[in-house]
Design an enzyme around this catalytic site. Structure first.
Site, short mmCIF file in Angstrom:
data_model
loop_
_atom_site.label_atom_id
_atom_site.label_comp_id
_atom_site.label_asym_id
_atom_site.label_seq_id
_atom_site.Cartn_x
_atom_site.Cartn_y
_atom_site.Cartn_z
N GLY A 201 -27.36 -14.43 35.24
CA GLY A 201 -26.39 -13.51 34.62
C GLY A 201 -26.84 -12.06 34.77
N GLN B 67 -23.52 -7.34 31.21
CA GLN B 67 -23.76 -6.06 30.50
C GLN B 67 -25.26 -5.79 30.30
OE1 GLN B 67 -22.97 -5.97 26.33
NE2 GLN B 67 -22.85 -3.75 26.23
N ASP C 102 -24.68 -20.28 40.75
CA ASP C 102 -23.89 -20.86 39.66
C ASP C 102 -24.90 -21.63 38.81
OD1 ASP C 102 -22.53 -22.57 38.01
OD2 ASP C 102 -21.04 -23.17 39.50
N ILE C 103 -25.03 -21.25 37.56
CA ILE C 103 -26.11 -21.76 36.73
C ILE C 103 -26.01 -23.26 36.48
CG2 ILE C 103 -24.98 -21.19 34.51
CD1 ILE C 103 -28.68 -20.86 35.49
N TYR D 236 -19.78 -20.29 20.88
CA TYR D 236 -20.88 -19.42 21.35
C TYR D 236 -22.02 -19.45 20.33
CZ TYR D 236 -23.11 -14.81 22.20
OH TYR D 236 -23.98 -13.77 22.42
N LYS E 99 -25.81 -21.10 20.79
CA LYS E 99 -27.03 -20.30 20.67
C LYS E 99 -27.92 -20.81 19.53
CE LYS E 99 -26.41 -17.36 24.03
NZ LYS E 99 -27.38 -17.21 25.13
C1 AKB Z 1 -20.43 -10.89 21.11
O1 AKB Z 1 -19.74 -10.03 20.53
O2 AKB Z 1 -20.04 -12.04 21.33
C2 AKB Z 1 -21.82 -10.52 21.52
C3 AKB Z 1 -22.84 -10.90 20.49
C4 AKB Z 1 -22.87 -10.21 19.19
O3 AKB Z 1 -23.62 -11.77 20.73
N1 AKB Z 1 -21.90 -9.11 21.79
#
Ligand code: AKB
Length: 312
Positions: A9, A13, A49-50, A139, A143
């Site tokens: 990646g 950003q 491609d991961i 997400y 994590k």
């Molecule tokens: C998001 O907004 O999803 C990210 C984060 C806070 O991990 N920037």
């Protein structure tokens, strides 16, 4: 020994800026950028491609990789559009990396975690390091689970894996994509481009944030820290500042008096509300001397200085 680093990646950003910083530190040829998107002037670069484990292993062997920074991920907002793909990229691909690190005896792995691991059961201000994690997004779930695997691979197999819980990251060097905190970068661009910004969060929704320079500093500092000093291998809380859209708007307005803002909250408002407002980073301070350089005022001056040339 100088590390040979692979970044997944790398054209995202944080990846773009971290790749440059690591190349400045260790040498251009020591840092291999990989991504599914290519950008100019980012050599050495390999398309990766991961999810392609065979290619990942081939690249690691061919380049003699000793460290991996696994930045490839789908973020909070885009993750909600494709939950299973997000789990694959954010968690299953990371498990492959941990397993590869164990098998190939790699020196170090970096896993970026996030404030999205927090949820409605988490104290909202000065959020402590160890709190119940009931994330609201896939997400955040990926994590939070990734953090547990970090600790497990360290404790069970001795893999030297390190992790940070990034807040929203703001920088002039690159654009974010698919996050809930993206507004805090977009607002600077719009202030200079059109003089008006429509915000997708409410005016008073406060979130933990950090300037890119501090995020890069934290990452490198953690990765360079003496292993014996690190008391945890899941994500360290780090903090720099906390603000709402109205706070950042008023700060920009000090430089651009005609700047206007309107609010049109969408689904990202609920995501932001499920996170916390500010973070207690005392463990990072104790274990590896974490201390940010930028607050909202100094960040805004620096952002506008850099972006002004782009919109002249
Ligand atoms: C998001 O907004 O999803 C990210 C984060 C806070 O991990 N920037």
């Amino acid at each position: 020994m100088t590390p040979k680093i692979l970044i997944t990646g790398a054209n995202g950003q944080i990846g773009q800026v971290l790749t440059k910083a690591l190349r400045t530190k260790y040498g251009q040829e020591q840092v291999l950028a990989t991504d599914v998107n290519s950008i100019e002037n980012n050599e050495p670069f390999e398309f990766l491609d991961i999810m392609d484990t065979t290619k990942l292993h081939e690249i690691i062997d061919r380049h003699g990789i000793t460290q991996i920074y696994h930045l490839a991920a789908l973020l909070s907002a885009s993750g909600e559009k494709n939950p299973l793909k997000t789990w694959d990229i954010n968690l299953n691909a990371f498990l492959t990396i941990l397993e590869t690190a164990r098998e190939k005896k790699l020196d170090k792995i970096f896993f970026p975690s996030t404030i999205a691991v927090f949820g409605k059961t988490t104290p909202r201000t000065d959020t402590p390091q160890d709190v119940p994690l009931v994330p609201s997004t896939v997400y955040g779930m990926s994590k939070a689970t990734g953090e547990l695997w970090c600790q497990y691979y360290h404790d069970r197999y001795g893999v030297d894996v390190r992790s940070l819980r990034y807040p929203g990251i703001i920088g002039w060097q690159s654009l974010p994509g698919g996050g809930t905190t993206d507004y805090a970068v977009e607002i600077y661009h719009e202030a200079l481009k059109s003089g008006n910004f429509e915000c997708f969060l409410n005016k008073d929704t406060r979130l933990p944030m950090m300037y890119m320079d501090d995020a890069i500093k934290a990452t490198i500092q953690l990765m360079e820290a003496d292993s014996d000093r690190l008391s945890i291998r899941y994500g360290y809380n780090i903090s720099a500042m906390s603000f709402s859209p109205e706070d950042i708007y008023l700060e920009i307005k000090k430089h651009i008096p005609d700047f206007t803002i309107s609010y049109k909250p969408d689904y990202r408002e609920a995501i932001a509300r499920s996170w916390t407002e500010s973070i207690d980073s005392s463990l990072a301070q104790k274990d590896w001397d974490w201390k940010p350089d930028y607050d909202l005022t100094s960040m805004t001056t620096d952002m506008l200085d850099h972006l002004q040339n782009m919109y002249k």
